[in-house]
Design an enzyme around this catalytic site. Structure first.
Site, PDB file in Angstrom:
ATOM      1  N   ASP A 265      43.784   6.982  69.445  1.00  0.00           N
ATOM      2  CA  ASP A 265      43.029   6.135  68.510  1.00  0.00           C
ATOM      3  C   ASP A 265      42.192   6.994  67.561  1.00  0.00           C
ATOM      4  O   ASP A 265      41.659   6.488  66.572  1.00  0.00           O
ATOM      5  CB  ASP A 265      42.138   5.133  69.249  1.00  0.00           C
ATOM      6  CG  ASP A 265      41.275   5.783  70.320  1.00  0.00           C
ATOM      7  OD1 ASP A 265      41.840   6.437  71.209  1.00  0.00           O
ATOM      8  OD2 ASP A 265      40.043   5.662  70.250  1.00  0.00           O
ATOM      9  N   ASN A 266      42.085   8.278  67.839  1.00  0.00           N
ATOM     10  CA  ASN A 266      41.392   9.192  66.928  1.00  0.00           C
ATOM     11  C   ASN A 266      42.384  10.124  66.239  1.00  0.00           C
ATOM     12  O   ASN A 266      41.996  11.193  65.769  1.00  0.00           O
ATOM     13  CB  ASN A 266      40.346  10.011  67.700  1.00  0.00           C
ATOM     14  CG  ASN A 266      39.201   9.146  68.220  1.00  0.00           C
ATOM     15  OD1 ASN A 266      38.926   8.079  67.664  1.00  0.00           O
ATOM     16  ND2 ASN A 266      38.553   9.585  69.266  1.00  0.00           N
TER      17      ASN A 266
END
Ligand code: AMP
Ligand code: MG
Length: 523
Positions: A265-266
């Site tokens: 998600d990063n």
């Protein structure tokens, strides 16, 4: 005519950005329209006027005094005309385990603008209150992590590393409860998009293939428009994202950056660094360096970053399989595996290009990898600061080895390598027919040498040293004193200029500070 109304029925403030929102309109099913929370007493503590100008921001339309219109805008209190505030859905593999439902829990995409260079940029808030994706979180951010993101993001940008940018920081006038009560704040972040590997994982995991395809076509239009309409676009898109990640992580490695939380998600589709949480810069060179307090097994240690980037890309590939071969996703595996298998070599090529610049080499030769690796091995054995080691090598290119030798407990250990490097430089100059100003005898040196100049431009002197960052954040948090933050930022935005009065930003932290330094996600 009545003025248009925003989602809470409050009339919007005048247009300061010329919004051109594609996500909230084209991908309305990929998140939820959501308004930022109201901050009781917003104060603008930092504003990036140069970036605002690049974004086509109408600065004249807003007062940037601490309690003025900019504070109301960048706290989310005033939603400007044309904005379409929206919380994006995403999932993510965090420390190896899959979380199907993350999303903008405390972030909001305010809208998109086309900047003065014709590039589409997201303008988003972080810390602007709970959204339907907040799970147990409070939706808030504290001033320390907000300023950390400003400092490190702007430093990365100045060093030429692809990154999201910081546009403004506002305190809300409301405490945020972490281990203690801290001043609440909102960061305004600018990104070429907020599309993540985890965005794709979210829709793939739910089997929502139409939404997944819309998302992929949108991402292609936005980041790889030359692939639009091609039958093989999804596998090519995967390849393009892998290239950007290889280039990005190579740049991190070249500047000694440890992201700390390389979850999917990063991991952006754009190839920009995102989310400066428990990140840190390495001091004495150590491939195993890890600073994050939550990374107990060193999953995201410095030297693991290229391996993790590849792992994250494999998760991305899995999400794309049903688009590549809708009738038989498994049959697409060899095509993505080819890209995944090529990743280490692609990473190494980008990394070595960066290393050549750092070592002052402009021609590529076979033994460059060994030359670079041997220098790093020396830095490691002699516990030499990564940043200063390269920077003082530039002085050696100018004929002065004293500063470099002074960094090593056993200076003579450097001599063999320096002789090899000097010979390599001289060979290059002879090949180029170039003669440095100091004459051929000082081809790896000579005062004012062109090589030294190039090396200084490739090797920063001012990086966000962990102890200086902490000092700046503590002053802002405990005493609302922003002077250390401003002074540090002023040094970081010109990272390669060695300027009188800025020596403290070049100095490593005392070794015992680094040994005990831990960053927390305490965002
Ligand atoms: P991050 O660690 O900032 O990358 O965030 C990971 C996930 O946790 C994202 O879905 C965030 O929106 C969510 N999150 C982190 N902190 C908070 C918070 N204070 N309130 C709500 N959600 C949060
Ligand atoms: Mg994140």
């Amino acid at each position: 005519m009545n003025p248009p109304r925003d989602l809470h029925g409050v009339p919007p403030v005048p247009a300061v950005f010329r919004f051109d929102n594609s996500y909230a309109t084209e991908l309305a099913a990929h998140g939820v329209a959501w308004r930022p929370a109201i901050a009781p007493s917003p104060r603008l503590v930092w504003f990036n006027a140069a970036l605002a100008e690049e974004l086509g921001f109408d600065a004249g339309a807003l007062a940037t005094d601490p309690g003025g219109a900019a504070a109301r805008l960048f706290s989310g209190n005033d939603v400007p005309a044309g904005a379409a505030p929206f919380a994006q859905a995403y999932a993510g593999h965090q420390f190896g385990g899959f979380s199907p439902q993350l999303g903008d829990g405390r972030a909001i995409l305010l809208g998109e603008v086309i900047d003065r260079n014709g590039r589409r940029r997201d303008i988003a808030f972080k810390g602007s209150g709970r959204t339907p994706y907040a799970r147990g979180g409070d939706g808030k951010a504290a001033i320390g992590p907000v300023l950390r993101e400003v400092l490190i993001g702007e430093a990365m940008h100045a060093m030429g590393v692809p990154t999201t940018r910081a546009l403004a920081a506002v305190t809300t006038g409301e405490p945020v409860h972490r281990e203690t009560a801290l001043p609440g704040a909102v960061l305004t972040r600018v990104a070429s998009s907020h599309l993540r590997v985890g965005t794709f994982e979210h829709f793939a995991a739910r089997g929502e293939l139409d939404l997944l395809r819309q998302l992929a076509d949108y991402a292609i239009r936005r980041h790889d428009p030359e692939l639009e309409g091609r039958p093989d676009r999804y596998v090519r898109f995967f390849h393009a994202v892998a290239e950007r990640q290889a280039a990005l992580v190579a740049r991190w490695m070249n500047v000694g950056f440890i992201h700390g939380v390389m979850n999917t998600d990063n991991t952006t589709i754009s190839g920009e660094t995102i989310d400066y949480g428990p990140c840190a810069f390495m001091e004495a060179y150590d491939p195993r360096a890890v600073f994050s307090s939550i990374d107990t097994h060193g999953r995201y240690a410095y030297a693991n970053q290229p391996l993790i980037a590849r792992w994250n890309l494999a998760r991305f590939a899995e999400s794309l399989l049903p688009l590549i071969e809708p009738d038989d996703p498994a049959s697409a595996v060899p095509r993505v595996v080819e890209v995944i298998d090529a990743f280490p070599a692609r990473f190494e090529a980008f990394w070595l290009d960066g290393m050549r610049s750092k070592l002052g080499l402009s021609v590529a030769l076979d033994d460059d990898l060994a030359l670079a690796a041997d220098f790093l091995a020396l830095l490691e054995r002699q516990s030499i600061d990564f940043t200063l080691g390269f920077r003082r090598l530039a002085d050696a290119a100018d004929g002065d080895r004293t500063a470099l030798r002074a960094l090593a407990p056993d200076p003579s250990s450097l001599d063999g390598w320096l002789a090899r490097w000097r010979e390599r430089c001289m060979g290059e100059d002879a090949r180029d027919g170039a003669v440095s100003p100091g004459g051929p005898a000082s081809a790896a040196g000579g005062p004012g040498g062109e090589r030294a100049r190039r090396m200084r431009a490739a090797n920063p002197i001012a990086i966000p040293r962990n102890h200086k960052v902490e000092e700046a954040l503590a002053a802002a948090t405990l005493a609302a004193d922003y002077a250390p933050f401003e002074a540090l930022l002023a040094a970081l935005v010109r990272p390669c200029d060695e300027r009188p009065g800025l020596e403290e930003y070049a100095k490593p932290a005392p070794a015992e500070v680094t040994a005990n330094y831990r960053t927390t996600c305490g965002t």
